[in-house]
Write an enzyme that holds these catalytic residues in place. Structure first.
Site, PDB file in Angstrom:
ATOM      1  N   ILE A  52       3.486  -9.892  -1.022  1.00  0.00           N
ATOM      2  CA  ILE A  52       3.235  -9.220  -2.298  1.00  0.00           C
ATOM      3  C   ILE A  52       4.047  -7.918  -2.421  1.00  0.00           C
ATOM      4  CG2 ILE A  52       1.276  -7.749  -1.627  1.00  0.00           C
ATOM      5  CD1 ILE A  52      -0.181  -8.837  -4.136  1.00  0.00           C
TER       6      ILE A  52
ATOM      7  N   HIS B 154      -0.017 -13.671  11.256  1.00  0.00           N
ATOM      8  CA  HIS B 154       1.020 -14.000  10.276  1.00  0.00           C
ATOM      9  C   HIS B 154       2.370 -13.593  10.833  1.00  0.00           C
ATOM     10  CE1 HIS B 154      -0.566  -9.959   9.403  1.00  0.00           C
ATOM     11  NE2 HIS B 154       0.653  -9.629   9.011  1.00  0.00           N
TER      12      HIS B 154
HETATM   13  P1  AMP Z   1       1.050  -6.585   8.485  1.00  0.00           P
HETATM   14  O1  AMP Z   1       1.136  -5.146   8.042  1.00  0.00           O
HETATM   15  O2  AMP Z   1       2.077  -6.970   9.507  1.00  0.00           O
HETATM   16  O3  AMP Z   1      -0.352  -6.939   8.873  1.00  0.00           O
HETATM   17  O4  AMP Z   1       1.442  -7.452   7.217  1.00  0.00           O
HETATM   18  C1  AMP Z   1       0.559  -7.698   6.166  1.00  0.00           C
HETATM   19  C2  AMP Z   1       1.408  -8.083   4.986  1.00  0.00           C
HETATM   20  O5  AMP Z   1       0.566  -8.738   4.058  1.00  0.00           O
HETATM   21  C3  AMP Z   1       2.062  -6.906   4.266  1.00  0.00           C
HETATM   22  O6  AMP Z   1       3.472  -7.075   4.274  1.00  0.00           O
HETATM   23  C4  AMP Z   1       1.474  -6.989   2.860  1.00  0.00           C
HETATM   24  O7  AMP Z   1       2.403  -6.661   1.857  1.00  0.00           O
HETATM   25  C5  AMP Z   1       1.053  -8.449   2.778  1.00  0.00           C
HETATM   26  N1  AMP Z   1      -0.025  -8.752   1.840  1.00  0.00           N
HETATM   27  C6  AMP Z   1      -1.242  -8.164   1.752  1.00  0.00           C
HETATM   28  N2  AMP Z   1      -1.980  -8.743   0.802  1.00  0.00           N
HETATM   29  C7  AMP Z   1      -1.219  -9.745   0.279  1.00  0.00           C
HETATM   30  C8  AMP Z   1      -1.432 -10.720  -0.746  1.00  0.00           C
HETATM   31  N3  AMP Z   1      -2.579 -10.801  -1.442  1.00  0.00           N
HETATM   32  N4  AMP Z   1      -0.424 -11.590  -1.025  1.00  0.00           N
HETATM   33  C9  AMP Z   1       0.730 -11.528  -0.333  1.00  0.00           C
HETATM   34  N5  AMP Z   1       0.981 -10.638   0.646  1.00  0.00           N
HETATM   35  C10 AMP Z   1       0.023  -9.754   0.947  1.00  0.00           C
END
Ligand code: AMP
Length: 113
Positions: free
Chosen positions: A31, A99
């Protein structure tokens, strides 16, 4: 897991921009993209982080890497890309569901900050 945002994305309860899906894994667009291509590849089953990878889920994680490799070819990421996973607070993990970030489309800095 009830309050896990990526479990809700995996189940479809929260919408996402999907790049690939099968019964075990989902790949969707981040996102807040940090590169022209920024995908998140997740197992649908809840796994907290890469610290929780073991022999019981190794096949699933192998499948997830095979999916990412296939996607990189489909998306023609010929000049390279990066797969990274953050673990815990010092690792910069903000979502507690395993992820893999797949980043591409610009020269990526190394080492990371
Ligand atoms: P991390 O900081 O490595 O845990 O990565 C989490 C990622 O999830 C970040 O890059 C956020 O931008 C992404 N993120 C959080 N919520 C969403 C969502 N609803 N849809 C897509 N990406 C998301």
């Amino acid at each position: 897991m009830d309050d896990c945002i990526f479990c809700k994305i995996a189940s479809g309860e929260i919408p996402s921009n999907k790049a690939y899906e099968d019964d075990k894994v989902l790949v969707f667009h981040d996102i807040a993209p940090a590169a022209p291509t920024h995908l998140l590849a997740i197992p649908k089953a809840h796994i907290q982080s890469a610290e929780e990878v073991d022999e019981r889920n190794a096949e699933l994680i192998g499948h997830l890497f095979a999916v990412m490799a296939k996607l990189s070819k489909d998306l023609k990421l010929d000049s390279g890309f990066r797969i990274v996973t953050n673990i815990g607070q010092d690792g910069g993990q903000t979502v507690g569901h395993l992820h893999f970030h797949l980043l591409a489309g610009r020269q990526l800095a190394w080492p990371p900050g």
